[in-house]
Design an enzyme around this catalytic site. Structure first.
Site, PDB file in Angstrom:
ATOM      1  N   GLY A  77      15.324 -40.075 -17.619  1.00 46.23           N
ATOM      2  CA  GLY A  77      14.388 -41.254 -16.990  1.00 46.23           C
ATOM      3  C   GLY A  77      13.843 -42.092 -18.015  1.00 46.23           C
ATOM      4  N   SER A  78      12.529 -42.393 -17.687  1.00 49.39           N
ATOM      5  CA  SER A  78      11.814 -43.269 -18.647  1.00 49.39           C
ATOM      6  C   SER A  78      11.732 -43.171 -20.110  1.00 49.39           C
ATOM      7  CB  SER A  78      10.639 -43.900 -17.938  1.00 49.39           C
ATOM      8  OG  SER A  78      10.668 -44.132 -16.716  1.00 49.39           O
TER       9      SER A  78
END
Lengths: 378, 638
Positions: free
Chosen positions: B343-344
């Site tokens: 993810g981020s």
């Protein structure tokens, strides 16, 4: 009514029922009886060596059953068919050997087993038959004694699989496979000078071989040269097996009474060193009797080879019989300290099943060859 | 002769063959003769000699297992030790009435009454002179009860043996691992001689990976047995040792003390480990804390865990099945073997790649309207913030975790350069930590896709896949260990070291200890070294900035934290649908991630926290990371 054809010039007499059955199954009565005798002796000794375990006896008998079944199956295959299959069996075996090196299961630090889901087996076992088959196939249509080129090709066929097996590492089987293949060459009339050259080459290769040997293999050789150096480790086996044999004397200590085996002084007593258990409990006489049966089997095999009617059958039968002797000699020689400890079981007696199947399959081939020879010499 | 044609001459051939067979037969006779000669020599000529040896064979060699090395944490706390355990043993030969004895033992509470039949059978199947273990873990009370009544039980005794014990139990199960009984399959990979007296072998974790170091070398002693094999006395190994050795006779020595295995010092800080485990309590989650410069793993926690002492004490089939079938999978080391979309948390890495390849300069602003589309496509890649972040530069792109910023720049960077850079940071391949079973994760690339899929239509790389790779979604996966490791690379400004759990060993006998050197990996060099500070600044903005995604969790730290939140989708939300946490099944809820290092300017620790189905990185994972870091800096001040 079936008549015994081989004795055509004698009065034809009807076959007895069991002889009829053996004939129709292409089995050789003399060989069969001798093999069964060896197996029976084997089970008897094994029962003692395995601390009177019925469990072990049952599992060994089951393996023997499988092995005899393999023998009967092989006896049904005509040598001609076998010859046609030889290259394919060889190639398949080679493929499996490579597969086992790449993805084989590790056993005792060595890659030998291939797991096919339901069964696990050692492809190197196939090679014990496939290599001499291949060599005999190759020589079948060629003029003999083999030319230099042919010898070279066969050397490749023999030593490629042997090398692959040695890499597993399984020195014992590699030696046996190489033996089986080389014997074919020798029987085909390999010229003496090649033999001398190979011998010289091998001698020169010893230092190289030493360099590539694994530690445990080197230790075995060193221990062979001087077992006293390591009485707790590798030399222990030899020392104890010599004590077992020697204390057995001429008549032995009696069945189930071997102290060396029963007090667990003798290691590997149910597998590689079972010959020592036999010697301890049945003495020199027991061992001589067993050796006599072994020699009878080899002799019968050579007789079959001598009477075989084409090159392929002849070479293959000769190789199978002589390799069997190599088996016996290497194991017995190792147990009484004549040869270094290589992992070669006593054929048909040692506990464990893989080699048994190959051995009896080989005798199945012998029987097939013998039962299908045409009459009338040329 | 070369070139001339030779024909097959069957008659000659057969003749040669027969000749050779005869020669072979001759050899057989010769060799058999040799064998018989040898046998006669052994069995007839030397018969008396060997008979004496065989009768003198009353001294049996018994292996003495070595003591397993201990395992410590970096501050000297013992993580694995050996404790005595009491076994109830019986020597069948010395017991007249086995059943009666067992019944009387049951009356004393030493064996279970319903076990009597099974034990009797066990005794019957055993060799008469060898001890049979009736009970493995006798309590102090049972030992006491037996001691008082010992004279009534000839042939029965209680013996102390050593058993592996893990004082911190669940806390170290996934790193230290555990030992278990040796099976016949194990013997195929172990040196049989060296394990002759051992009953346990390392099964997982450090116990397995460092088995050779920990195990030690087996010793031998001699015991005198009678003709039936019963043990009469034990010769003192030290006395045998004291006998003058024969010249050149190392091998002549008949006894040898076992050499205990070496102790190991691990990189773990057990109190930090404890803090991490407490913070993760109740979640299916993992946290890994590393020291960026050395690669030392200070803490590695995977929850839920299990008690490794169950394994070393011999666990029942039902217990094992229970562990195996637990839906939370406590046996899985999530830190090492759990693979999650990063993810981020991948954005700082990508930020570095963007700077390195001159795709952006830090001031370039990209407008975020809440979604992104590729040219000539109507598919909308959504930002996590529906209304969008407006104009965002690199700092705000990372601080606010603007997806559109990274969608846009990922396309400009291109998948191949992205792949190569992330791999250089340690993703997509095992980090090489010194325990087994690590998974590689995945950094996708067109080359990988061509290999991974068999169907032609699956093999093509789509531009949209580059877009979502820009926010660490899609095919991309990483283990918590990899995330901590690669975050550590940013912390150390490009210095890389192989993560490790064992940092030294000690010899219990002579007190010598060895520190292992960390293994440096090739340094990650950027075109412009200032880019490191630029990215570290953006990560500090995540925790300090007014719009930083983890400003709330990181308020009031006495140290500067460079962090990054991540929230990884577990399933794909349709184009027209909305993700509403409450409506989604627990197992499909987003994973919560957080990576960080501190202090930002001169980092001591780097960490990664992954909480399965934790919902959101800032809400669930960041507070956990905060708790771990607080523990570290508190301990440092003390």
């Amino acid at each position: 009514m079936i008549f015994e054809e081989t004795q055509a010039f004698e009065t034809r007499r009807p076959l007895s029922a069991p002889a009829h059955l053996l004939r129709s199954l292409h089995l050789d009565a003399q060989l069969l009886v001798a093999l069964i005798a060896i197996c029976a002796i084997g089970l008897t000794v094994l029962y003692s060596a395995m601390a009177e375990s019925t469990q072990a006896l049952i599992s060994q008998s089951a393996r023997l059953g499988v092995a005899f079944f393999a023998m009967i199956v092989l006896a049904q295959v005509p040598p001609k068919k076998l010859r046609m299959w030889a290259p394919w069996v060889f190639l398949a075996g080679l493929g499996l050997l490579i597969a086992v090196l790449v993805m084989g299961e590790l056993g005792k630090g060595a890659r030998r087993w291939l797991d096919l889901g339901i069964i696990r087996f050692q492809p190197s076992e196939i090679m014990k038959l496939a290599v001499p088959m291949m060599a005999a196939w190759y020589l079948h249509e060629r003029p003999l004694p083999p030319s230099f080129g042919a010898v070279f090709v066969i050397a490749l066929m023999v030593f490629t699989p042997a090398l692959l097996i040695a890499m597993q590492p399984d020195l014992g089987t590699a030696v046996l496979v190489a033996c089986a293949g080389s014997i074919v060459l020798l029987l085909a009339g390999l010229k003496l000078r090649y033999l001398v050259a190979t011998g010289a080459l091998l001698l020169a290769a010893v230092p190289l071989l030493w360099h590539f040997m694994l530690d445990y293999q080197r230790r075995r050789v060193l221990t062979f040269l001087n077992p006293e150096t390591d009485p707790l480790g590798a030399g222990y086996n030899i020392i104890q097996s010599k004590i077992a044999l020697g204390s057995g004397g001429v008549f032995g200590k009696g069945w189930l009474n071997g102290t060396q085996a029963h007090l667990e002084f003798l290691p590997e007593r149910s597998t590689d060193f079972i010959f020592a258990v036999m010697g301890e409990e049945f003495g020199l006489l027991g061992l001589l009797a067993l050796l006599a049966i072994y020699l009878f089997v080899v002799g019968r095999g050579l007789y079959i080879a001598a009477h075989a009617q084409d090159t392929f059958s002849r070479l293959l039968a000769g190789s199978i019989s002589l390799t069997f002797f190599v088996y016996v000699f290497v194991n017995a020689g190792m147990v009484c300290g004549l040869l270094p400890v290589v992992g070669v079981p006593l054929p048909l007696v040692s506990f464990g099943g893989t080699s048994m199947v190959t051995l009896l399959a080989g005798f199945g081939i012998l029987m097939s060859i013998h039962s299908r020879r045409r009459l009338l010499p040329a | 002769m070369a070139g001339s044609i030779r024909f097959k001459n069957l008659r000659d051939e057969q003749h040669t063959f027969l000749k050779r067979i005869l020669i072979a037969a001759l050899f057989i006779v010769l060799l058999s003769g040799l064998l018989v000669w040898r046998l006669v020599h052994l069995q007839v000529v030397s018969y008396t000699h060997f008979t004496e040896l065989s009768q003198g064979n009353r001294i049996r060699i018994e292996p003495m297992p070595p003591t397993r090395g201990l395992i410590y944490d970096r501050n000297g706390h013992v993580l694995a030790e050996n404790v005595p355990t009491y076994r109830l043993e019986m020597i069948p030969e010395q017991v007249d009435d086995v059943r009666g004895t067992l019944e009387r033992l049951a009356a004393l509470g030493l064996v279970e009454p319903d076990e009597i039949d099974r034990l009797k059978d066990l005794v019957r199947r055993h060799r008469r002179f060898e001890p049979v273990t009736l009970g493995f873990r006798m309590t102090e009370d049972q030992v006491g009860a037996f001691a008082v009544n010992r004279q009534h039980f000839p042939g029965v005794d209680i013996r102390a043996r050593l058993r592996r014990h893990y004082p911190f139990g669940e806390l170290t199960a996934h790193t230290i691992g555990y030992v278990g009984g040796i099976s016949s399959a194990d013997f195929e990979r172990l040196d049989r001689a060296n394990y002759a007296g051992s009953s346990q072998v390392g099964r997982s974790g450090i116990e397995r990976r460092y088995e050779e170091t920990l195990h030690g070398t087996v010793g031998y002693r001699q015991i005198v047995v009678n003709a039936r094999g019963r043990v009469l006395e034990q010769l003192d190994p030290t006395a045998a040792e004291a006998q003058p050795a024969r010249p050149g006779g190392e091998g002549r020595r008949r006894s040898r003390e076992p050499l205990p295995g070496d102790d190991l010092v691990t990189s773990l800080d057990i109190r930090l480990q404890q803090a991490a485990a407490e913070a993760l309590e109740g979640w299916r989650a993992a946290a890994v804390v590393v020291e960026p410069r050395s690669g030392d793993v200070l803490a590695m926690v995977s929850t839920p865990s299990f008690d490794p002492n169950l394994f070393s004490g011999g666990l029942s089939r039902a217990q094992y099945q229970g562990l195996l079938n637990d839906p939370a999978n406590p046996l899985l080391n999530r830190a090492l073997r759990g693979i999650y979309p990063p993810g981020s948390t991948i954005k700082p890495h990508l930020g570095l790649a963007l700077l390195h390849h001159d795709i952006v300069d830090p001031d370039r602003r990209i407008f975020c309207r809440g979604h992104f589309s590729l040219p000539n496509s109507r598919h909308r890649f959504r930002d996590w913030l529906r209304q969008g972040h407006g104009h965002a530069d690199l700092k705000q792109g990372i601080a606010q975790s603007c997806d559109v910023y990274f969608y846009t720049t990922a396309v400009e960077l291109g998948i191949d350069r992205m792949h190569d850079f992330l791999v250089a940071m340690g993703l997509g391949q095992p980090t090489g930590i010194d325990i087994l079973g690590e998974r590689a994760g995945l950094v996708p690339s067109p080359a990988w896709k061509r290999q991974a899929f068999t169907r032609r239509e699956d093999q093509a790389w789509f531009p949209g896949e580059t877009v979502i790779a820009g926010i660490g979604q899609g095919y991309m996966t990483a283990t918590p260990l990899q995330l901590a490791h690669s975050t550590g690379v940013i912390a150390a400004r490009g210095l890389r070291s192989r993560p490790r759990l064992v940092i030294g060993s000690g010899n219990g006998t002579n007190g010598e200890s060895v520190d292992f050197d960390p293994e440096a990996l090739s340094r990650l060099v950027l075109k412009d070294p200032h880019a490191w500070e630029t990215i570290v600044d953006t990560m500090v903005e995540v925790t300090r900035g007014p719009r930083g995604t983890s400003r709330l969790s990181m308020q009031g730290t006495g140290y500067t934290v460079a962090g990054k939140t991540g929230t990884a989708q577990v399933f794909t939300v349709g184009q027209d649908e909305e993700y509403v946490e409450e409506e989604v099944h627990e197992l499909l809820r987003d994973h919560a991630l957080y990576v960080a290092f501190a202090p930002a300017e001169d980092p001591e620790i780097a960490l990664a926290v992954v909480v399965e189905n934790g919902g959101s990185g800032s809400r669930t994972a960041a507070p956990i990371a905060r708790a771990i870091m607080d523990r570290w800096f508190e301990a440092r001040e003390q």
